[in-house]
Design a protein around this motif. Sequence first.
Motif, PDB file in Angstrom:
ATOM      1  N   TYR A  59      41.021  34.026  35.332  1.00  0.00           N
ATOM      2  CA  TYR A  59      40.308  32.984  34.867  1.00  0.00           C
ATOM      3  C   TYR A  59      39.439  34.110  33.639  1.00  0.00           C
ATOM      4  CZ  TYR A  59      40.819  29.349  38.914  1.00  0.00           C
ATOM      5  OH  TYR A  59      41.167  29.475  40.175  1.00  0.00           O
ATOM      6  N   THR A  60      38.817  33.152  32.434  1.00  0.00           N
ATOM      7  CA  THR A  60      37.660  34.324  32.146  1.00  0.00           C
ATOM      8  C   THR A  60      36.362  33.447  32.107  1.00  0.00           C
ATOM      9  OG1 THR A  60      39.488  35.012  30.661  1.00  0.00           O
ATOM     10  CG2 THR A  60      37.542  35.068  30.465  1.00  0.00           C
ATOM     11  N   VAL A  61      35.601  34.079  32.369  1.00  0.00           N
ATOM     12  CA  VAL A  61      33.799  33.587  32.462  1.00  0.00           C
ATOM     13  C   VAL A  61      33.269  33.048  30.430  1.00  0.00           C
ATOM     14  CG1 VAL A  61      31.724  33.772  31.995  1.00  0.00           C
ATOM     15  CG2 VAL A  61      33.320  35.404  33.903  1.00  0.00           C
ATOM     16  N   ALA A  62      33.727  32.198  30.216  1.00  0.00           N
ATOM     17  CA  ALA A  62      33.496  31.438  29.055  1.00  0.00           C
ATOM     18  C   ALA A  62      31.735  31.605  28.651  1.00  0.00           C
ATOM     19  CB  ALA A  62      33.943  29.908  29.049  1.00  0.00           C
ATOM     20  N   PRO A  63      31.602  31.102  26.999  1.00  0.00           N
ATOM     21  CA  PRO A  63      30.062  31.512  26.579  1.00  0.00           C
ATOM     22  C   PRO A  63      29.263  30.173  27.247  1.00  0.00           C
ATOM     23  CG  PRO A  63      31.522  31.821  25.047  1.00  0.00           C
ATOM     24  CD  PRO A  63      32.295  31.321  26.491  1.00  0.00           C
ATOM     25  N   ASP A  64      29.649  29.396  28.035  1.00  0.00           N
ATOM     26  CA  ASP A  64      28.903  28.439  28.948  1.00  0.00           C
ATOM     27  C   ASP A  64      28.883  28.837  30.696  1.00  0.00           C
ATOM     28  OD1 ASP A  64      31.400  27.572  29.720  1.00  0.00           O
ATOM     29  OD2 ASP A  64      31.410  25.093  29.419  1.00  0.00           O
ATOM     30  N   GLY A  65      28.982  29.937  31.308  1.00  0.00           N
ATOM     31  CA  GLY A  65      29.821  30.511  31.556  1.00  0.00           C
ATOM     32  C   GLY A  65      30.330  29.728  33.223  1.00  0.00           C
ATOM     33  N   HIS A  66      31.410  28.629  32.207  1.00  0.00           N
ATOM     34  CA  HIS A  66      32.364  28.101  33.537  1.00  0.00           C
ATOM     35  C   HIS A  66      33.598  29.098  33.531  1.00  0.00           C
ATOM     36  CE1 HIS A  66      34.205  25.345  35.107  1.00  0.00           C
ATOM     37  NE2 HIS A  66      35.605  25.977  34.111  1.00  0.00           N
ATOM     38  N   ALA A  67      33.931  29.246  34.532  1.00  0.00           N
ATOM     39  CA  ALA A  67      35.316  30.161  34.714  1.00  0.00           C
ATOM     40  C   ALA A  67      36.369  29.027  34.429  1.00  0.00           C
ATOM     41  CB  ALA A  67      34.654  30.655  36.143  1.00  0.00           C
ATOM     42  N   ALA A  68      36.694  29.490  32.834  1.00  0.00           N
ATOM     43  CA  ALA A  68      38.243  29.035  32.760  1.00  0.00           C
ATOM     44  C   ALA A  68      39.373  29.661  33.449  1.00  0.00           C
ATOM     45  CB  ALA A  68      37.974  28.631  31.184  1.00  0.00           C
ATOM     46  N   PRO A  69      40.314  28.708  33.794  1.00  0.00           N
ATOM     47  CA  PRO A  69      41.150  29.639  33.922  1.00  0.00           C
ATOM     48  C   PRO A  69      42.410  29.999  32.916  1.00  0.00           C
ATOM     49  CG  PRO A  69      41.739  26.933  34.437  1.00  0.00           C
ATOM     50  CD  PRO A  69      40.109  27.261  34.079  1.00  0.00           C
ATOM     51  N   ASP A  70      43.101  31.159  33.303  1.00  0.00           N
ATOM     52  CA  ASP A  70      44.063  31.232  32.015  1.00  0.00           C
ATOM     53  C   ASP A  70      46.013  31.017  32.202  1.00  0.00           C
ATOM     54  OD1 ASP A  70      41.991  33.135  31.092  1.00  0.00           O
ATOM     55  OD2 ASP A  70      42.225  34.596  31.999  1.00  0.00           O
ATOM     56  N   GLY A  71      46.069  30.458  33.358  1.00  0.00           N
ATOM     57  CA  GLY A  71      47.034  30.392  34.093  1.00  0.00           C
ATOM     58  C   GLY A  71      47.061  29.118  35.227  1.00  0.00           C
ATOM     59  N   GLU A  72      48.372  28.910  36.166  1.00  0.00           N
ATOM     60  CA  GLU A  72      48.553  28.158  36.858  1.00  0.00           C
ATOM     61  C   GLU A  72      48.681  28.956  38.404  1.00  0.00           C
ATOM     62  OE1 GLU A  72      48.491  24.975  37.040  1.00  0.00           O
ATOM     63  OE2 GLU A  72      48.360  25.154  34.713  1.00  0.00           O
ATOM     64  N   PRO A  73      47.545  28.363  39.928  1.00  0.00           N
ATOM     65  CA  PRO A  73      48.057  28.835  40.851  1.00  0.00           C
ATOM     66  C   PRO A  73      49.384  29.711  40.849  1.00  0.00           C
ATOM     67  CG  PRO A  73      46.583  26.825  40.920  1.00  0.00           C
ATOM     68  CD  PRO A  73      47.677  27.414  39.554  1.00  0.00           C
ATOM     69  N   ALA A  74      49.144  31.015  41.828  1.00  0.00           N
ATOM     70  CA  ALA A  74      50.880  31.758  41.884  1.00  0.00           C
ATOM     71  C   ALA A  74      50.566  32.481  43.465  1.00  0.00           C
ATOM     72  CB  ALA A  74      51.382  32.536  40.900  1.00  0.00           C
ATOM     73  N   VAL A  75      52.067  32.887  44.006  1.00  0.00           N
ATOM     74  CA  VAL A  75      51.925  33.197  44.989  1.00  0.00           C
ATOM     75  C   VAL A  75      52.350  34.608  44.599  1.00  0.00           C
ATOM     76  CG1 VAL A  75      53.832  32.103  46.050  1.00  0.00           C
ATOM     77  CG2 VAL A  75      51.877  33.509  47.541  1.00  0.00           C
ATOM     78  N   GLY A  76      51.836  35.908  45.273  1.00  0.00           N
ATOM     79  CA  GLY A  76      53.018  37.048  45.616  1.00  0.00           C
ATOM     80  C   GLY A  76      52.256  37.912  46.239  1.00  0.00           C
ATOM     81  N   THR A  77      53.089  39.403  46.203  1.00  0.00           N
ATOM     82  CA  THR A  77      51.914  40.117  46.535  1.00  0.00           C
ATOM     83  C   THR A  77      51.492  40.908  45.684  1.00  0.00           C
ATOM     84  OG1 THR A  77      52.876  42.237  45.774  1.00  0.00           O
ATOM     85  CG2 THR A  77      54.884  40.482  47.955  1.00  0.00           C
ATOM     86  N   ALA A  78      49.763  41.445  46.298  1.00  0.00           N
ATOM     87  CA  ALA A  78      48.987  41.842  45.065  1.00  0.00           C
ATOM     88  C   ALA A  78      49.501  43.270  45.257  1.00  0.00           C
ATOM     89  CB  ALA A  78      47.438  42.634  46.694  1.00  0.00           C
ATOM     90  N   ALA A  79      50.332  43.903  45.311  1.00  0.00           N
ATOM     91  CA  ALA A  79      51.002  44.921  44.289  1.00  0.00           C
ATOM     92  C   ALA A  79      51.837  44.593  43.109  1.00  0.00           C
ATOM     93  CB  ALA A  79      51.721  45.705  45.112  1.00  0.00           C
TER      94      ALA A  79
END
Length: 228
Positions: free
Chosen positions: A127-147
Amino acid sequence: MPVLALDTSGAVAAAIVADDGSALAQAAVAEPRRQAEELAPMVADLLARTGLAPGDLSRVVVGTGPAPFTGLRVGLVTARTFALAAGLPVVGVCSLDALAQEADAPVGTRILVATDARRREIYWRAYTVAPDGHAAPDGEPAVGTAAAVAAELDLAGTVVVGAGGALYRDDLTAGGALVQDTPLAPDPVLLAQLAARALADGAELPVQPLYLRRPDAQVPNTRKRATA
């Protein structure tokens, strides 16, 4: 009219939320494997504490995950059943969105929500925090290893929230991420607020689970008959 909000993607959590987005009553239990035992009594208790009947509510909001199959399914089935019995509409919100909204980050900051997907993996969304303070998603949810996520994304200066960040802190901070200790699980009050915002903008909020992979439990293959 108030709304009922539920989430079983992390903790077992529920809230009754007023029109202005404030919590009239809420509860959470950190029992990620006891959703079926905890959720229905929790909802009944919240209604009793507020003096409300199901018909006094305007809708049901439920977190759609991503999360492991069984726990997430309990929340979704409970929300749909309650809404059907009370004659209420039911809407779904990605559970990761609530975690992103609760992150303590200034405008322009990149946020990575990482939750425990088991199998040494995380469910994640940026996500990126927008000027209005809302966390706007940058893509779809995904699953994988943290690495793998750290290798895929430039995490320098990224704020990480969620239980996955705590579990795989070293993998994520190696890429320059800043892991916050809280929040770890979605707040249903924020789910209700996000649903109200999206509905006001004319968005559709289907109640479709975000499993992202097959359940751990599988139907065994039929054994082949041995020939004589």
